[in-house]
Motif scaffolding. Structure first.
Motif, PDB file in Angstrom:
ATOM      1  N   ASP A 172     -28.517   9.909 -49.715  1.00 42.74           N
ATOM      2  CA  ASP A 172     -27.953   8.709 -49.073  1.00 42.74           C
ATOM      3  C   ASP A 172     -28.110   7.440 -49.927  1.00 42.74           C
ATOM      4  OD1 ASP A 172     -26.693   7.113 -47.259  1.00 42.74           O
ATOM      5  OD2 ASP A 172     -28.303   7.115 -45.775  1.00 42.74           O
ATOM      6  N   PRO A 173     -27.550   7.433 -51.134  1.00 41.32           N
ATOM      7  CA  PRO A 173     -27.701   6.248 -51.984  1.00 41.32           C
ATOM      8  C   PRO A 173     -26.992   5.013 -51.444  1.00 41.32           C
ATOM      9  CG  PRO A 173     -26.126   7.791 -52.945  1.00 41.32           C
ATOM     10  CD  PRO A 173     -26.772   8.502 -51.793  1.00 41.32           C
ATOM     11  N   VAL A 174     -25.955   5.177 -50.624  1.00 39.00           N
ATOM     12  CA  VAL A 174     -25.236   4.012 -50.103  1.00 39.00           C
ATOM     13  C   VAL A 174     -26.139   3.186 -49.194  1.00 39.00           C
ATOM     14  CG1 VAL A 174     -23.248   3.252 -48.756  1.00 39.00           C
ATOM     15  CG2 VAL A 174     -23.015   5.183 -50.337  1.00 39.00           C
ATOM     16  N   THR A 175     -26.914   3.846 -48.351  1.00 45.73           N
ATOM     17  CA  THR A 175     -27.878   3.122 -47.511  1.00 45.73           C
ATOM     18  C   THR A 175     -28.886   2.376 -48.374  1.00 45.73           C
ATOM     19  OG1 THR A 175     -27.686   4.510 -45.547  1.00 45.73           O
ATOM     20  CG2 THR A 175     -29.813   3.458 -45.908  1.00 45.73           C
ATOM     21  N   LEU A 176     -29.294   2.977 -49.469  1.00 42.90           N
ATOM     22  CA  LEU A 176     -30.260   2.319 -50.349  1.00 42.90           C
ATOM     23  C   LEU A 176     -29.655   1.071 -50.986  1.00 42.90           C
ATOM     24  CD1 LEU A 176     -33.060   2.376 -51.499  1.00 42.90           C
ATOM     25  CD2 LEU A 176     -32.297   4.011 -53.235  1.00 42.90           C
ATOM     26  N   VAL A 177     -28.413   1.163 -51.416  1.00 44.26           N
ATOM     27  CA  VAL A 177     -27.737  -0.014 -51.971  1.00 44.26           C
ATOM     28  C   VAL A 177     -27.679  -1.122 -50.924  1.00 44.26           C
ATOM     29  CG1 VAL A 177     -25.551  -0.905 -52.852  1.00 44.26           C
ATOM     30  CG2 VAL A 177     -26.382   1.319 -53.635  1.00 44.26           C
ATOM     31  N   ARG A 178     -27.363  -0.756 -49.700  1.00 44.71           N
ATOM     32  CA  ARG A 178     -27.293  -1.766 -48.634  1.00 44.71           C
ATOM     33  C   ARG A 178     -28.658  -2.393 -48.353  1.00 44.71           C
ATOM     34  NH1 ARG A 178     -23.350   2.079 -44.973  1.00 44.71           N
ATOM     35  NH2 ARG A 178     -21.404   1.515 -46.064  1.00 44.71           N
ATOM     36  N   ALA A 179     -29.711  -1.581 -48.445  1.00 44.44           N
ATOM     37  CA  ALA A 179     -31.064  -2.113 -48.240  1.00 44.44           C
ATOM     38  C   ALA A 179     -31.410  -3.126 -49.319  1.00 44.44           C
ATOM     39  CB  ALA A 179     -32.074  -0.973 -48.246  1.00 44.44           C
ATOM     40  N   VAL A 180     -31.069  -2.813 -50.564  1.00 44.34           N
ATOM     41  CA  VAL A 180     -31.338  -3.750 -51.659  1.00 44.34           C
ATOM     42  C   VAL A 180     -30.488  -4.999 -51.495  1.00 44.34           C
ATOM     43  CG1 VAL A 180     -31.193  -4.071 -54.164  1.00 44.34           C
ATOM     44  CG2 VAL A 180     -32.087  -1.922 -53.224  1.00 44.34           C
ATOM     45  N   GLY A 181     -29.258  -4.829 -51.030  1.00 44.96           N
ATOM     46  CA  GLY A 181     -28.413  -5.990 -50.754  1.00 44.96           C
ATOM     47  C   GLY A 181     -29.013  -6.881 -49.688  1.00 44.96           C
ATOM     48  N   GLU A 182     -29.613  -6.284 -48.672  1.00 42.98           N
ATOM     49  CA  GLU A 182     -30.278  -7.047 -47.613  1.00 42.98           C
ATOM     50  C   GLU A 182     -31.473  -7.814 -48.167  1.00 42.98           C
ATOM     51  OE1 GLU A 182     -30.549  -8.113 -43.461  1.00 42.98           O
ATOM     52  OE2 GLU A 182     -28.970  -7.174 -44.672  1.00 42.98           O
ATOM     53  N   LEU A 183     -32.260  -7.161 -49.014  1.00 42.01           N
ATOM     54  CA  LEU A 183     -33.409  -7.826 -49.632  1.00 42.01           C
ATOM     55  C   LEU A 183     -32.956  -8.983 -50.524  1.00 42.01           C
ATOM     56  CD1 LEU A 183     -36.518  -7.747 -50.041  1.00 42.01           C
ATOM     57  CD2 LEU A 183     -36.105  -6.218 -51.985  1.00 42.01           C
ATOM     58  N   ALA A 184     -31.840  -8.788 -51.200  1.00 43.83           N
ATOM     59  CA  ALA A 184     -31.332  -9.808 -52.128  1.00 43.83           C
ATOM     60  C   ALA A 184     -30.821 -11.053 -51.415  1.00 43.83           C
ATOM     61  CB  ALA A 184     -30.224  -9.213 -52.994  1.00 43.83           C
ATOM     62  N   LYS A 185     -30.641 -10.984 -50.098  1.00 41.36           N
ATOM     63  CA  LYS A 185     -30.223 -12.177 -49.351  1.00 41.36           C
ATOM     64  C   LYS A 185     -31.311 -13.240 -49.340  1.00 41.36           C
ATOM     65  CE  LYS A 185     -27.097  -9.825 -46.094  1.00 41.36           C
ATOM     66  NZ  LYS A 185     -26.890  -9.461 -44.650  1.00 41.36           N
ATOM     67  N   THR A 186     -32.577 -12.822 -49.511  1.00 36.64           N
ATOM     68  CA  THR A 186     -33.699 -13.761 -49.403  1.00 36.64           C
ATOM     69  C   THR A 186     -34.438 -13.966 -50.718  1.00 36.64           C
ATOM     70  OG1 THR A 186     -35.180 -11.966 -48.722  1.00 36.64           O
ATOM     71  CG2 THR A 186     -34.044 -13.194 -46.984  1.00 36.64           C
ATOM     72  N   ARG A 187     -34.150 -13.154 -51.740  1.00 33.18           N
ATOM     73  CA  ARG A 187     -34.865 -13.284 -53.017  1.00 33.18           C
ATOM     74  C   ARG A 187     -34.058 -12.617 -54.124  1.00 33.18           C
ATOM     75  NH1 ARG A 187     -40.245 -10.613 -51.460  1.00 33.18           N
ATOM     76  NH2 ARG A 187     -40.851 -11.141 -53.590  1.00 33.18           N
ATOM     77  N   ARG A 188     -34.247 -13.109 -55.357  1.00 38.05           N
ATOM     78  CA  ARG A 188     -33.573 -12.514 -56.511  1.00 38.05           C
ATOM     79  C   ARG A 188     -34.563 -12.375 -57.667  1.00 38.05           C
ATOM     80  NH1 ARG A 188     -28.020 -11.380 -55.038  1.00 38.05           N
ATOM     81  NH2 ARG A 188     -27.499 -11.452 -57.267  1.00 38.05           N
ATOM     82  N   ASP A 189     -35.834 -12.149 -57.307  1.00 42.82           N
ATOM     83  CA  ASP A 189     -36.875 -12.069 -58.332  1.00 42.82           C
ATOM     84  C   ASP A 189     -37.164 -10.633 -58.757  1.00 42.82           C
ATOM     85  OD1 ASP A 189     -37.975 -11.261 -55.915  1.00 42.82           O
ATOM     86  OD2 ASP A 189     -39.923 -12.228 -56.259  1.00 42.82           O
TER      87      ASP A 189
END
Length: 351
Positions: free
Chosen positions: A186-203
């Motif tokens: 399920d790599p698509v869910t993982l991409v979406r999770a990282v996208g969610e994290l990237a909403k609050t940080r880009r470090d």
């Protein structure tokens, strides 16, 4: 005992590593071990010096070899195809057959008779997790649980530094997964999770190690749609991927199905906190506070788990120490070997 290991896979995954671990543990305990594998395959190439390796090219060659395998005390099939061949030739070699089930797939109704036949003709049925044991239990077979092993890895610093330069990781938090780009992972869910994290940080940078598959295009398209191509990096298959755990801040798994998830054990061993879905054996590995468990498909929970592991130092220390103690006890190579050997000896004593 004289033990023949059977593994004819084309590639290199967790089962092939476990095959070599078994060989080494059995020999260390004083037993004679040989390997039947695919000619030109990675297992044949990586087999340590001093072992007798029977590298064969096709199924007919394997069937001929197994028909004459009566000189061994135990035939240990490490894969689904080799248990088939070991059982089909059993009337010729007349030796006990052990099978290690390393997958958790559900048997299709029209294949139950065939799969059930070969499973029932294994003299010893081993499952690497409760999840891997569930399907044979449904078919009336009670496996022995012997979990896969992992061992400390000697880090290749040059390999790590090359990765840091390639992806510009200096000064960044590094998160990663190691999984093929296929439906089960399920790599698509993982991409979406990282996208969610990237909403609050880009470090941070997220590295996806693993070969391509039927979900690669969809995963890449999702990363592009979310605008995180600079953060979510598809690193492909890499030799020595265990080296890279040494620089990880968080390891993540998003699987829909997983018999065990041996890459999680590598993270445990290198004290990397793990965030994972509760698919199959992953729920067993991360139980009792050894990581962050999330429902399958819940990308928001995965994102929250990653954030907590990055920001809560006390929590991070707690889960990694608990996971490290667990993996050193439950997944030790020599202990795994001893568990197999005890079962092998009991099997021979009954004959």
């Amino acid at each position: 005992m004289k033990i023949l290991q059977l593994n004819f896979e084309k590639g290199w995954r967790g089962g092939e590593r476990q095959t070599l671990y078994c060989m080494r543990a059995f020999r260390k305990a004083g037993h004679e071990v040989e390997l039947m594998c695919r000619a030109g395959g990675p297992l044949a190439e990586r087999a340590p010096d001093g072992y007798t390796v029977h590298a064969l090219r096709n199924v007919p060659a394997q069937l001929r070899f197994l028909a004459g395998a009566g000189r061994y005390d135990i035939l240990h099939a490490q894969t689904a195809n080799t248990i088939t061949w070991a059982v089909l030739t059993k009337w010729l070699h007349r030796r006990p057959v052990a099978f290690s089930r390393r997958t958790s797939f559900v048997v299709k109704p029209n294949e139950e008779w065939k799969t059930g036949f070969k499973w029932r003709h294994a003299d010893l049925f081993v499952a690497i997790s409760e999840m891997a044991a569930s399907e044979p239990r449904r078919l009336g077979i009670e496996p022995v649980i012997i979990r896969s092993a992992v061992e400390p890895h000697q880090i290749d610093a040059a390999n790590v530094q090359a990765l840091v330069r390639e992806f510009g990781l200096e000064g960044k938090k590094v998160l990663a997964t190691s999984a093929a780009l296929i439906r089960d992972k399920d790599p698509v869910t993982l991409v979406r999770a990282v996208g969610e994290l990237a909403k609050t940080r880009r470090d941070f940078v997220f590295l996806h190690f693993g070969a391509g598959g039927d979900r690669e295009r969809q995963a890449r398209d999702e990363a592009r749609l979310l605008g995180i191509e600079d953060i979510y990096r598809f690193a492909g298959f890499r030799k020595g991927v265990e080296d890279f755990y040494s620089i990880l801040d968080v390891f993540v798994m998003s699987s829909e199905e997983e018999a065990l998830g041996s890459s999680v054990l590598d993270a445990f061993l290198q004290r990397v906190p793990v965030v994972s879905t509760d698919a199959g054996g992953l729920k067993e590995s991360l139980a009792d506070g050894r990581g962050v468990l999330c429902r399958v498909g819940d990308f928001q929970a995965l994102a929250a788990g990653m954030a907590r592991c990055l920001d809560d130092a006390a929590f991070r220390r707690e889960v990694t120490e608990r996971a490290y103690a667990y993996v050193r006890d439950e997944h030790d190579v020599q202990k795994m070997g001893e568990r197999y050997l005890a079962r092998f000896q009991a099997l021979l004593a009954r004959r």
